[in-house]
Write a protein that holds these residues in place. Structure first.
Motif, PDB file in Angstrom:
ATOM      1  N   LYS A   1       2.621   9.790  -5.140  1.00 49.48           N
ATOM      2  CA  LYS A   1       3.171  11.065  -4.666  1.00 49.48           C
ATOM      3  C   LYS A   1       4.328  11.521  -5.546  1.00 49.48           C
ATOM      4  CE  LYS A   1       1.743  11.204   0.153  1.00 49.48           C
ATOM      5  NZ  LYS A   1       1.064  12.501  -0.062  1.00 49.48           N
TER       6      LYS A   1
ATOM      7  N   HIS B   1      -6.894   3.325  -3.746  1.00 52.87           N
ATOM      8  CA  HIS B   1      -6.228   2.126  -3.226  1.00 52.87           C
ATOM      9  C   HIS B   1      -7.246   1.129  -2.687  1.00 52.87           C
ATOM     10  CE1 HIS B   1      -2.306   4.017  -3.673  1.00 52.87           C
ATOM     11  NE2 HIS B   1      -2.875   5.131  -3.237  1.00 52.87           N
TER      12      HIS B   1
ATOM     13  N   VAL C   1       1.303   4.384  -2.667  1.00 57.07           N
ATOM     14  CA  VAL C   1       1.211   5.785  -2.241  1.00 57.07           C
ATOM     15  C   VAL C   1       2.489   6.526  -2.629  1.00 57.07           C
ATOM     16  CG1 VAL C   1       1.106   7.311  -0.234  1.00 57.07           C
ATOM     17  CG2 VAL C   1      -0.389   5.315  -0.351  1.00 57.07           C
TER      18      VAL C   1
ATOM     19  N   LEU D   1       1.962  11.394   5.478  1.00 60.25           N
ATOM     20  CA  LEU D   1       0.954  10.936   4.506  1.00 60.25           C
ATOM     21  C   LEU D   1      -0.431  11.404   4.876  1.00 60.25           C
ATOM     22  CD1 LEU D   1       2.201   7.274   3.889  1.00 60.25           C
ATOM     23  CD2 LEU D   1       2.739   9.354   2.631  1.00 60.25           C
TER      24      LEU D   1
ATOM     25  N   GLN E   1      -3.208  10.696  -8.113  1.00 60.61           N
ATOM     26  CA  GLN E   1      -3.873  10.011  -7.012  1.00 60.61           C
ATOM     27  C   GLN E   1      -4.568   8.757  -7.533  1.00 60.61           C
ATOM     28  OE1 GLN E   1      -6.394  12.511  -4.665  1.00 60.61           O
ATOM     29  NE2 GLN E   1      -6.889  10.918  -3.180  1.00 60.61           N
TER      30      GLN E   1
ATOM     31  N   HIS F   1       0.854  -1.192   0.000  1.00 63.89           N
ATOM     32  CA  HIS F   1       0.000   0.000   0.000  1.00 63.89           C
ATOM     33  C   HIS F   1       0.892   1.244   0.000  1.00 63.89           C
ATOM     34  CE1 HIS F   1      -2.883   2.797   2.428  1.00 63.89           C
ATOM     35  NE2 HIS F   1      -2.901   3.094   1.145  1.00 63.89           N
TER      36      HIS F   1
END
Length: 315
Positions: A171, A179, A167, A315, A176, A163
């Protein structure tokens, strides 16, 4: 006279305790041993652990087997192993999630300091993979689509290393993804094969067989350099995205496990990890053997606990 009798009694008790300890050390392992894998059957952690268990069998005459306890991105199984009796009958496979999840609020009660590390046997890096018939032929295609579409990105559980890899990729690319967590990598890969996802971020080893069979296509690996077993797949850094995130697989026992058991298990795992049988499986399954002993393992846990604490807070 009373003091003399007391001294004799204490001496006898100490001698009896030492005798019992020696007897236990001499006979361990005198019962079946299990390796708790906190991820689903069929995934990389499961397959590596089963191969290791097979190589360990000569050292465990009463038997050694893998037991899957899934959920919570690995926290369920790791918590179970952490609370097991410290008698050498339960070994727990751990991964970066051990030091990641507590900082994300998804770790339950897991605490790496409640484990005694034995050894790490494997490490690997994330790969962004899509179905073979996906319209996204390159990472550039995927990133471009993500700017205007809702792309579904599968991973091995909320807060898991895969995960975090997804991410990290989004980034670095300034986009985006949506997830989608699963109970382990194999479940995410199955969903990808069914075209229910646009992509997954899991290790390359976990998708290599489907990639070679022409069912999936890996667009990029999040590694410092190209993988030896996938030299044609570019790294994110080559494509202009400064991101490299990977995993490792190690084995621990609960704190309080006697030293003679810790030493026995450590020696057995190091021997098994160096065996031709285990190395052959790892090569065929596209897994990298990376053997780290207990001292360096502990230092790695301390270091990564600090790293992920700082990273996850952003995050």
């Amino acid at each position: 006279m009373k003091n003399k009798i007391k001294t004799l009694i204490v001496s006898s008790l100490i001698a009896a305790g030492m005798s019992s300890l020696a007897h236990s050390a001499e006979n361990y392992p005198d019962s079946p041993v299990r390796i708790i894998v906190p991820y689903s059957a069929g995934g990389g952690s499961d397959s590596v652990s089963r191969a290791l268990a097979e190589a360990l069998k000569p050292e465990f005459p009463k038997g050694i087997a893998v037991e899957n306890r899934t959920g919570g991105a690995g926290s369920v199984g790791m918590s179970y192993g952490m609370h097991a009796k410290p008698n050498g009958e339960t070994i727990t496979m751990v991964a970066p999630e051990l030091v990641m999840l507590p900082h994300s609020g998804n770790g339950g009660d897991i605490d790496y300091k409640k484990f005694t590390p034995l050894a790490i046997v494997n490490s690997g890096y994330a790969a962004i993979t899509v179905p073979a018939d996906s319209p996204y032929k390159t990472l550039g295609d995927l990133i471009k689509a993500a700017k205007s579409k809702n792309l579904l990105f599968g991973n091995s559980g909320t807060g898991s290393i895969w995960h975090l890899a997804g991410v990290g990729m989004e980034k670095a690319a300034g986009v985006q993804f949506t997830h989608i967590p699963f109970k382990g990598s194999s479940a995410a890969i199955t969903s990808l094969l069914g075209n229910h996802l646009d992509a997954v971020s899991v290790s390359y080893a976990e998708v290599a067989s489907q990639v070679k069979a022409g069912l999936l296509r890996t667009l990029v690996v999040l590694a410092p350099k190209r993988l030896a077993d996938a030299p044609n797949i570019p790294t994110a850094k080559e494509l202009g995205f400064d991101v490299a995130i990977g995993t490792w697989r190690g084995y621990c026992v609960p704190v309080g496990t006697p030293d003679y058991i810790v030493n026995y298990l450590t020696d057995a795992i190091l021997k098994a990890a160096n065996s031709a049988e285990f190395k052959s499986f790892m090569a065929v399954s596209n897994n990298d053997v990376d053997i780290i002993g207990p001292k360096e393992f502990q230092e790695k846990l301390d270091r990564e606990n600090k790293f992920y604490k700082e990273l996850i807070s952003t995050l």
